[in-house]
Design an enzyme around this catalytic site. Structure first.
Site, PDB file in Angstrom:
ATOM      1  N   GLU A 259     -55.569 -56.540  56.520  1.00 28.69           N
ATOM      2  CA  GLU A 259     -55.287 -56.645  57.440  1.00 28.69           C
ATOM      3  C   GLU A 259     -53.524 -55.683  57.277  1.00 28.69           C
ATOM      4  OE1 GLU A 259     -56.214 -58.461  59.866  1.00 28.69           O
ATOM      5  OE2 GLU A 259     -57.647 -59.365  58.965  1.00 28.69           O
TER       6      GLU A 259
ATOM      7  N   HIS B 172     -54.971 -52.422  58.712  1.00 30.62           N
ATOM      8  CA  HIS B 172     -55.279 -52.468  60.637  1.00 30.62           C
ATOM      9  C   HIS B 172     -53.563 -52.262  60.946  1.00 30.62           C
ATOM     10  CE1 HIS B 172     -59.276 -53.514  60.847  1.00 30.62           C
ATOM     11  NE2 HIS B 172     -59.384 -54.637  60.473  1.00 30.62           N
TER      12      HIS B 172
ATOM     13  N   GLU C 136     -61.716 -50.192  60.990  1.00 28.21           N
ATOM     14  CA  GLU C 136     -62.495 -50.683  59.720  1.00 28.21           C
ATOM     15  C   GLU C 136     -62.387 -49.744  58.740  1.00 28.21           C
ATOM     16  OE1 GLU C 136     -63.403 -54.318  58.480  1.00 28.21           O
ATOM     17  OE2 GLU C 136     -62.423 -54.376  60.397  1.00 28.21           O
TER      18      GLU C 136
END
Length: 492
Positions: free
Chosen positions: A257, A260, A286
């Site tokens: 995460e 991201h 991604e």
């Protein structure tokens, strides 16, 4: 230029409202009282109605018609491109449908979470059928008579086509299956022993987040059932999860995460609250989470550093040295859960979902037959049966959120990450020495400067191609990386 200035001022307000709606979604996943679900669905529906009205506002068409693209700089032309694309799509979707989807998705999320906890697919199936019917209606409005699945895919990976992804995934499968079979025939490495308290796991999660450059002044880490990243610019939040017997789930969900979130935090500040101020596609997004998590975070050099931090936090946890820890972190083993899958098998999980959701949207598979179809396909691909719905058809949040067309971007992101890693290794020859000290800046700075900074300036394939020195993305580098890494780990 006045028309362009007016358009961008209007767009910034729309983007700001979208961020507010996103924060409502973040709160629903992390802190919202369970009894607030019905009210939250109404709040989100109301926000979606406002956003939809702004996205189809007639003055947008007037501004677009009045603007001369040749008078704009490249960033201005890219802004115009994205606004024109979004406006064209939004004007085809009735306001009633947009609000109905938002309301249903908020309610369906709660139904899915309860069905998953109860291992009861049938209690979720009616809501899923409603979502699919609305998404099919939406896709019909957007497709111009073409493939309706492609119309939904466009929301997540502009320019991508299902047939091209199918060809790429077909090329991935044989070498992945062969590598999986060869690795699973070898002895498994020693795993961790003992229990790992939540406080220690969250402390390490924040440590690794900082090591990857995550800015806590503009973000935070919370817990959620399904880890995710939310927001952009100066407010980018991540979530993770903990399990007392599995510290790796927390650590690597966090790193994933952070990939991201770092993408969003590192976009050119001049693009903030504009269409260019967010990741250009979910496939490119991604690629950042996967290269952070796997090629960097699971490398021999970086895991050596994490091993020391694990020992400092938990003491002896059953793994003798850094090499054994590297093997444990990269263990290939049977399992049901996509988010917990190793690098070798992860894409096989995604390919299953891609094929099933295409069939659902096209009407070739019914919701009533979905669970059986999932179980049959899983057994064919992995060689053993699904034991319960929460390990099968109910494990992912995406379909309850209406995210049809999202799943294939996970494997596309892996392909992109393979290409980027090949170029990164060439550009930063001393990378392993840095990673062994817990310093990821050589890698993360390269990714920031060659990809993340641009936000939505370039189209998805273009930004990957530019970062890779003009070489178009293909599945080859990913497969070569996997075979070299796991061939070495398992003595193949």
């Amino acid at each position: 230029m006045q028309a362009f200035d007016d358009l961008m001022a209007f767009q910034r307000e729309t983007e700001a409202l979208a961020q507010v709606a996103g924060r409502l979604g973040w709160d629903q996943e992390t802190m919202m009282p369970r009894g607030a679900a019905d009210q939250r669905s109404d709040e989100l529906a109301a926000m979606e109605s406002v956003l939809h009205a702004r996205r189809v506002a007639p003055q947008i068409g007037d501004w677009l018609a009045a603007i001369d693209p040749e008078a704009l700089d490249p960033a201005g032309r890219a802004q115009l491109r994205d606004i024109r694309r979004s406006h064209a799509r939004a004007t085809r979707i009735p306001a009633r449908l947009a609000a109905e989807l938002a309301r249903l998705i908020s309610r369906a999320h709660v139904i899915w979470a309860e069905a998953r906890a109860d291992d009861d697919y049938n209690s979720f199936a009616p809501a899923l059928a409603e979502i699919i019917a609305l998404r099919q209606e939406e896709a019909q409005a957007l497709s111009d008579g073409g493939d309706i699945y492609d119309a939904l895919l466009e929301d997540y990976e502009p320019g991508a086509k299902g047939r091209d992804l199918e060809a790429m995934f077909t090329a991935l499968r044989p070498r992945l299956v062969a590598l999986r079979e060869a690795v699973l025939a070898r002895p498994s490495p020693q795993g961790v022993k003992g229990t790992f308290d939540e406080h220690g796991q969250m402390k390490l999660a924040r440590l690794v987040a900082r090591s990857f450059g995550y800015d806590f002044k503009r973000g935070r880490v919370d817990k959620a059932v399904h880890p995710f990243s939310s927001g952009s610019g100066d407010d980018v939040r991540i979530t993770t999860r903990t399990a007392p017997l599995d510290p790796f789930g927390c650590l690597y969900s966090t790193i994933h995460e952070v990939g991201h979130a770092s993408y969003e935090q590192n976009i050119n500040p001049a693009y903030r609250l504009t269409p260019l101020g967010k990741g250009v596609s979910m496939g490119v997004h991604e690629s950042q989470s996967r290269i952070y998590e796997n090629q960097i975070g699971r490398s021999r050099a970086y895991t050596g550093w994490i091993y020391g931090k694990m020992r400092d936090t938990f003491g002896d946890f059953g793994i003798a040295d850094e090499d054994a820890f590297y093997a444990a972190v990269n263990e290939v083993k049977n399992g049901y859960i996509r988010t917990e899958a190793d690098e070798v098998q992860y894409n096989l999980h995604v390919l299953l979902r891609f094929d099933l959701e295409r069939a659902l949207i096209r009407g070739d598979l019914s919701v009533g037959d979905l669970e059986a179809a999932w179980n049959d396909r899983f057994k064919a691909d992995f060689g053993y049966a699904v034991d319960k719905p929460s390990d099968g058809v109910l494990q992912d949040v995406h379909w309850s959120a209406g995210l049809f067309g999202y799943f294939p971007t996970y494997s596309l992101g892996n392909v992109y990450a393979g290409c980027l890693y090949q170029s990164l290794r060439d550009a930063v020859p001393g990378l392993d020495d840095q990673l062994a000290e817990g310093d990821t800046s050589g890698a993360t700075d390269w990714l920031r400067d060659n990809l993340q900074h641009f936000g939505g300036l370039y189209e998805p394939r273009e930004v990957i191609t530019r970062a890779c020195g003009g070489t178009a993305p293909s599945e080859g580098p990913l497969l070569d990386y996997l075979e070299e890494k796991f061939g070495g780990l398992y003595g193949l």
